[in-house]
Scaffold this active site. Structure first.
Site, PDB file in Angstrom:
ATOM      1  N   TYR A  80       1.028  -1.263  -0.001  1.00  0.00           N
ATOM      2  CA  TYR A  80       0.229  -0.078  -0.022  1.00  0.00           C
ATOM      3  C   TYR A  80       0.951   0.969  -0.051  1.00  0.00           C
ATOM      4  CZ  TYR A  80      -2.665   3.771   2.377  1.00  0.00           C
ATOM      5  OH  TYR A  80      -3.092   4.778   2.825  1.00  0.00           O
ATOM      6  N   LYS A 126       1.541   4.445  -2.395  1.00  0.00           N
ATOM      7  CA  LYS A 126       1.227   5.649  -2.093  1.00  0.00           C
ATOM      8  C   LYS A 126       2.450   6.669  -2.460  1.00  0.00           C
ATOM      9  CE  LYS A 126      -2.132   7.224   0.031  1.00  0.00           C
ATOM     10  NZ  LYS A 126      -3.256   7.761  -0.674  1.00  0.00           N
TER      11      LYS A 126
HETATM   12  P1  NAD Z   1     -11.826   5.308   2.943  1.00  0.00           P
HETATM   13  O1  NAD Z   1     -11.724   3.845   2.471  1.00  0.00           O
HETATM   14  O2  NAD Z   1     -12.859   5.582   4.111  1.00  0.00           O
HETATM   15  O3  NAD Z   1     -12.246   6.307   1.701  1.00  0.00           O
HETATM   16  C1  NAD Z   1     -11.725   5.804   0.510  1.00  0.00           C
HETATM   17  C2  NAD Z   1     -12.801   5.969  -0.657  1.00  0.00           C
HETATM   18  O4  NAD Z   1     -12.226   6.012  -1.875  1.00  0.00           O
HETATM   19  C3  NAD Z   1     -13.853   5.108  -0.460  1.00  0.00           C
HETATM   20  O5  NAD Z   1     -15.269   5.808  -0.519  1.00  0.00           O
HETATM   21  C4  NAD Z   1     -14.034   4.299  -1.541  1.00  0.00           C
HETATM   22  O6  NAD Z   1     -15.064   3.757  -2.105  1.00  0.00           O
HETATM   23  C5  NAD Z   1     -13.361   5.081  -2.652  1.00  0.00           C
HETATM   24  N1  NAD Z   1     -12.687   4.364  -3.741  1.00  0.00           N
HETATM   25  C6  NAD Z   1     -11.596   3.444  -3.753  1.00  0.00           C
HETATM   26  N2  NAD Z   1     -11.588   2.994  -4.985  1.00  0.00           N
HETATM   27  C7  NAD Z   1     -12.153   3.757  -5.955  1.00  0.00           C
HETATM   28  C8  NAD Z   1     -12.154   3.844  -7.267  1.00  0.00           C
HETATM   29  N3  NAD Z   1     -11.470   2.867  -7.980  1.00  0.00           N
HETATM   30  N4  NAD Z   1     -12.828   4.745  -7.922  1.00  0.00           N
HETATM   31  C9  NAD Z   1     -13.441   5.958  -7.038  1.00  0.00           C
HETATM   32  N5  NAD Z   1     -13.550   5.597  -5.635  1.00  0.00           N
HETATM   33  C10 NAD Z   1     -12.971   4.694  -5.308  1.00  0.00           C
HETATM   34  O7  NAD Z   1     -10.401   5.736   3.448  1.00  0.00           O
HETATM   35  P2  NAD Z   1      -9.953   7.040   4.270  1.00  0.00           P
HETATM   36  O8  NAD Z   1      -9.616   6.564   5.408  1.00  0.00           O
HETATM   37  O9  NAD Z   1     -11.106   8.215   4.190  1.00  0.00           O
HETATM   38  O10 NAD Z   1      -8.676   7.412   3.438  1.00  0.00           O
HETATM   39  C11 NAD Z   1      -8.901   8.703   2.437  1.00  0.00           C
HETATM   40  C12 NAD Z   1      -7.388   8.855   2.051  1.00  0.00           C
HETATM   41  O11 NAD Z   1      -6.599   9.257   3.001  1.00  0.00           O
HETATM   42  C13 NAD Z   1      -6.662   7.556   1.286  1.00  0.00           C
HETATM   43  O12 NAD Z   1      -5.892   8.138   0.200  1.00  0.00           O
HETATM   44  C14 NAD Z   1      -5.871   7.036   2.217  1.00  0.00           C
HETATM   45  O13 NAD Z   1      -4.715   6.391   1.462  1.00  0.00           O
HETATM   46  C15 NAD Z   1      -5.135   8.219   3.103  1.00  0.00           C
HETATM   47  N6  NAD Z   1      -4.776   7.903   4.413  1.00  0.00           N
HETATM   48  C16 NAD Z   1      -5.742   7.631   5.445  1.00  0.00           C
HETATM   49  C17 NAD Z   1      -5.256   7.376   6.528  1.00  0.00           C
HETATM   50  C18 NAD Z   1      -6.255   6.688   7.528  1.00  0.00           C
HETATM   51  O14 NAD Z   1      -5.758   6.595   8.893  1.00  0.00           O
HETATM   52  N7  NAD Z   1      -7.523   6.453   7.597  1.00  0.00           N
HETATM   53  C19 NAD Z   1      -4.004   7.679   6.838  1.00  0.00           C
HETATM   54  C20 NAD Z   1      -2.971   8.083   6.137  1.00  0.00           C
HETATM   55  C21 NAD Z   1      -3.527   8.361   4.596  1.00  0.00           C
END
Ligand code: NAD
Length: 244
Positions: free
Chosen positions: A143, A147
């Site tokens: 992952y 990223k």
């Molecule tokens: P989440 O899983 O709640 O939301 C991600 C969204 O992306 C989902 O609604 C999903 O349906 C959508 N998605 C996935 N594949 C897709 C596609 N092919 N086309 C359209 N939509 C698509 O995740 P989150 O926790 O809200 O994370 C948001 C961002 O933050 C991500 O990029 C993640 O890498 C980053 N991030 C999250 C965390 C954490 O702790 N949650 C930490 C660091 C970075």
């Protein structure tokens, strides 16, 4: 100086997710005109125009990008899914598709949700500075590898005609979180958290979702030609690390 964003149209890709939903709410409060693009639908809001589609498909993205001032890209497969092919396809190839489609349609601003893990080498980082921290040579997992590829592609795309910035949160917590805290609580209930890694003095910087949203909005408000934030990455923290 940040421009007024009242009535500006933005697209939140991944807007049905945990962070995306909070971002939409804050953007609406600030007067933005909000559109969401996601592969699934998780909520309804009459103030938001929804586009359901796959960010890897240009034909899905194009209609959602028409007339958009700024794109927030916070979509990703769940880190725990451990699906290598999907991570590469969505996080890297899909992000390149977003960049290309933005450029074709004439969208000028892209704010990426990256991750603090892109610089994590397995050793603690204290008082790190973004400009001094290289990308991890041995990323923690696949992952994170994607990223890194994603962030590099977004920052390399920055130009006099297309302005990009990356926001790097770590371990986001807050209302609507379905991953970090619920999974930790579940593990604890199963008795799987009764061990200490290292000497027990390790620090980890979990980030409150409101702070992450604030970072994204500041980035969008300041993403203009000649701005010092163009082409750069910023970590978002809660100011003090949480000790446990
Ligand atoms: P989440 O899983 O709640 O939301 C991600 C969204 O992306 C989902 O609604 C999903 O349906 C959508 N998605 C996935 N594949 C897709 C596609 N092919 N086309 C359209 N939509 C698509 O995740 P989150 O926790 O809200 O994370 C948001 C961002 O933050 C991500 O990029 C993640 O890498 C980053 N991030 C999250 C965390 C954490 O702790 N949650 C930490 C660091 C970075």
């Amino acid at each position: 100086m940040a421009a007024s964003m009242k009535g500006r149209k933005c697209l939140v890709i991944g807007g049905c997710g945990f962070l995306g939903q909070h971002l939409c709410e804050a953007l609406l409060e600030k007067g933005w005109s909000v559109q969401v693009f996601d592969i699934r639908s998780t909520f309804e809001d009459s103030r938001i125009k929804f586009f359901i589609g796959d960010l890897c498909k240009k034909e899905d993205l194009k209609p959602a990008l028409e007339g958009v001032y700024c794109v927030f890209h916070c979509a990703s497969p769940a880190p725990l899914s451990n699906n290598k092919t999907l991570f590469y396809k969505v996080n890297y190839e899909g992000t390149k598709n977003i960049i290309e489609t933005c450029q074709e349609v004439g969208v000028k601003r892209l704010v990426l949700t990256s991750s603090a893990s892109v610089v994590y080498e397995g050793k603690g980082i204290r008082n790190g500075k973004e400009e001094e921290l290289p990308y991890a040579s041995k990323p923690l997992d696949y992952y994170t590898e994607t990223k890194i590829l994603q962030e590099k592609a977004v920052l390399a795309a920055n130009s006099d005609d297309f302005y990009t910035v990356a926001i790097r949160p770590h371990g986001i917590f807050g209302p609507k979180d379905l991953q970090l805290v619920p999974i930790a609580v579940d593990m604890a209930k199963k008795g799987k958290m009764k061990y200490i890694i290292g000497d027990g003095k390790n620090v980890v910087d979990f980030t409150y979702v409101g702070n992450v949203v604030h970072g994204h909005i500041l980035a969008a408000e300041n993403l203009n030609l000649g701005s010092p934030i163009c082409g750069k990455a910023y970590h978002i923290t809660n100011a003090e690390p949480i000790f446990f």
